[in-house]
Design an enzyme around this catalytic site. Structure first.
Site, mmCIF file in Angstrom:
data_model
loop_
_atom_site.group_PDB
_atom_site.id
_atom_site.type_symbol
_atom_site.label_atom_id
_atom_site.label_comp_id
_atom_site.label_asym_id
_atom_site.label_seq_id
_atom_site.Cartn_x
_atom_site.Cartn_y
_atom_site.Cartn_z
ATOM 1 N N ARG A 161 -19.022 55.872 69.784
ATOM 2 C CA ARG A 161 -20.420 55.830 70.212
ATOM 3 C C ARG A 161 -21.257 54.924 69.330
ATOM 4 O O ARG A 161 -22.452 54.768 69.575
ATOM 5 C CB ARG A 161 -21.001 57.239 70.107
ATOM 6 C CG ARG A 161 -21.116 57.979 71.407
ATOM 7 C CD ARG A 161 -21.523 59.394 71.047
ATOM 8 N NE ARG A 161 -22.303 60.004 72.061
ATOM 9 C CZ ARG A 161 -21.826 60.936 72.874
ATOM 10 N NH1 ARG A 161 -20.576 61.303 72.812
ATOM 11 N NH2 ARG A 161 -22.620 61.496 73.753
ATOM 12 N N ARG A 193 -31.385 61.853 73.912
ATOM 13 C CA ARG A 193 -29.974 61.420 74.012
ATOM 14 C C ARG A 193 -29.896 60.057 74.691
ATOM 15 O O ARG A 193 -29.083 59.211 74.309
ATOM 16 C CB ARG A 193 -29.158 62.454 74.789
ATOM 17 C CG ARG A 193 -28.783 63.661 73.930
ATOM 18 C CD ARG A 193 -28.418 64.858 74.761
ATOM 19 N NE ARG A 193 -27.208 64.703 75.543
ATOM 20 C CZ ARG A 193 -26.859 65.518 76.530
ATOM 21 N NH1 ARG A 193 -27.634 66.528 76.859
ATOM 22 N NH2 ARG A 193 -25.738 65.317 77.178
ATOM 23 N N ARG A 247 -26.661 71.278 85.326
ATOM 24 C CA ARG A 247 -25.233 71.365 84.980
ATOM 25 C C ARG A 247 -24.916 72.758 84.413
ATOM 26 O O ARG A 247 -25.638 73.280 83.586
ATOM 27 C CB ARG A 247 -24.870 70.310 83.940
ATOM 28 C CG ARG A 247 -23.453 70.502 83.407
ATOM 29 C CD ARG A 247 -22.961 69.337 82.594
ATOM 30 N NE ARG A 247 -23.699 69.130 81.369
ATOM 31 C CZ ARG A 247 -23.398 68.190 80.488
ATOM 32 N NH1 ARG A 247 -22.393 67.366 80.732
ATOM 33 N NH2 ARG A 247 -24.108 68.049 79.398
#
Ligand code: AP5
Length: 208
Positions: free
Chosen positions: A88, A165, A122
């Site tokens: 990342r 994020r 989710r």
């Protein structure tokens, strides 16, 4: 086969990685899941990671790299694996290059507004890790279709954490697209398409 699942939060990396695991019979290594498992066992690694994850920040490279090195040294990774959420950052990508040759980097894309909508609805299974959402709701509310486990929502799926994020993704992770493009390893798939369509396209790219 050594694959990397790449893309912004909520693009569908985990959903596709799980389908690839079933198809190719190699393990999925999700750094996010490893941190969450550590947290549920209250290890010092898990507690350290929690402070970053709750805010949607990245866990420091040294901690993440050490954890991934230990995981890929396990016997079940001998035939290959699917890295989900790693690398990342550029230092993570360079460290991975020192360890091994990656076969393909699958970049799953999605629009920010879709991501925010998907993550707020989710649900994940505490027992088997199955993923549910708007397009694949569980048959019974709160219960996993696959194993009957309890479904939960992640703390970092709250809109404020998701926005951070995304910001962190664009600043730290998105630049890796160019890094892998130059290495001719990148395959980009539009993650806004139905789950099965995305899966077929990934499979075709892997087997080409
Ligand atoms: P992590 O757990 O890796 O989270 P993430 O990368 O933000 O990704 P997500 O798991 O949220 O999304 P996904 O792309 O897997 O989407 P999913 O398939 O679930 O990381 C969490 C945290 O850990 C980070 O913020 C950081 O703090 C830390 N961390 C992790 N790795 C790190 C690293 N390498 N370095 C430093 N820190 C690290 O799908 C989302 C939803 O959409 C689901 O409901 C699903 O059903 C639905 N969906 C999926 N595909 C479709 C589709 N095609 N159509 C409709 N719905 C879909």
């Amino acid at each position: 086969m050594k694959l990397v699942m790449f893309g912004p939060p909520g693009a569908g990396k985990g959903t596709q990685a799980k389908m690839l695991v079933e198809h190719y019979k190699i393990p999925q290594i999700s750094t996010g899941d490893l941190f969450r498992e550590n947290l549920s066992r209250q290890t010092s690694l898990g507690l350290k990671a929690k402070a970053y994850m709750d805010k949607g920040e990245l866990v420091p490279d040294d901690v993440t790299i050490a954890m991934i090195k230990e995981r890929i040294a396990q016997p079940d990774c001998k035939k290959g694996f699917i890295l989900d959420g790693f690398p990342r950052t550029l230092p993570q990508a360079k460290e991975l290059d020192k360890l091994m040759k990656i076969d393909k980097v699958v970049n799953v894309t999605s629009k920010d507004e879709t991501i925010i909508k998907r993550l707020s609805s989710r649900w994940l299974c505490r027992k088997c890790g199955a993923i549910f959402g708007i397009d694949i709701p569980p048959k019974k509310k709160g219960i996993c279709d696959k194993c009957g486990g309890e479904l939960y929502q992640r703390d970092d799926d709250k809109p404020e954490a998701v926005k951070n994020r995304l910001k962190v993704y664009y600043e730290n992770t998105h630049p890796l697209i160019e890094y892998y493009e130059k290495k001719k390893l990148l395959f980009t798939v539009d993650g806004e398409q139905p789950i099965d369509v995305v899966f077929e396209k990934i499979k075709m790219a892997i087997e080409k």
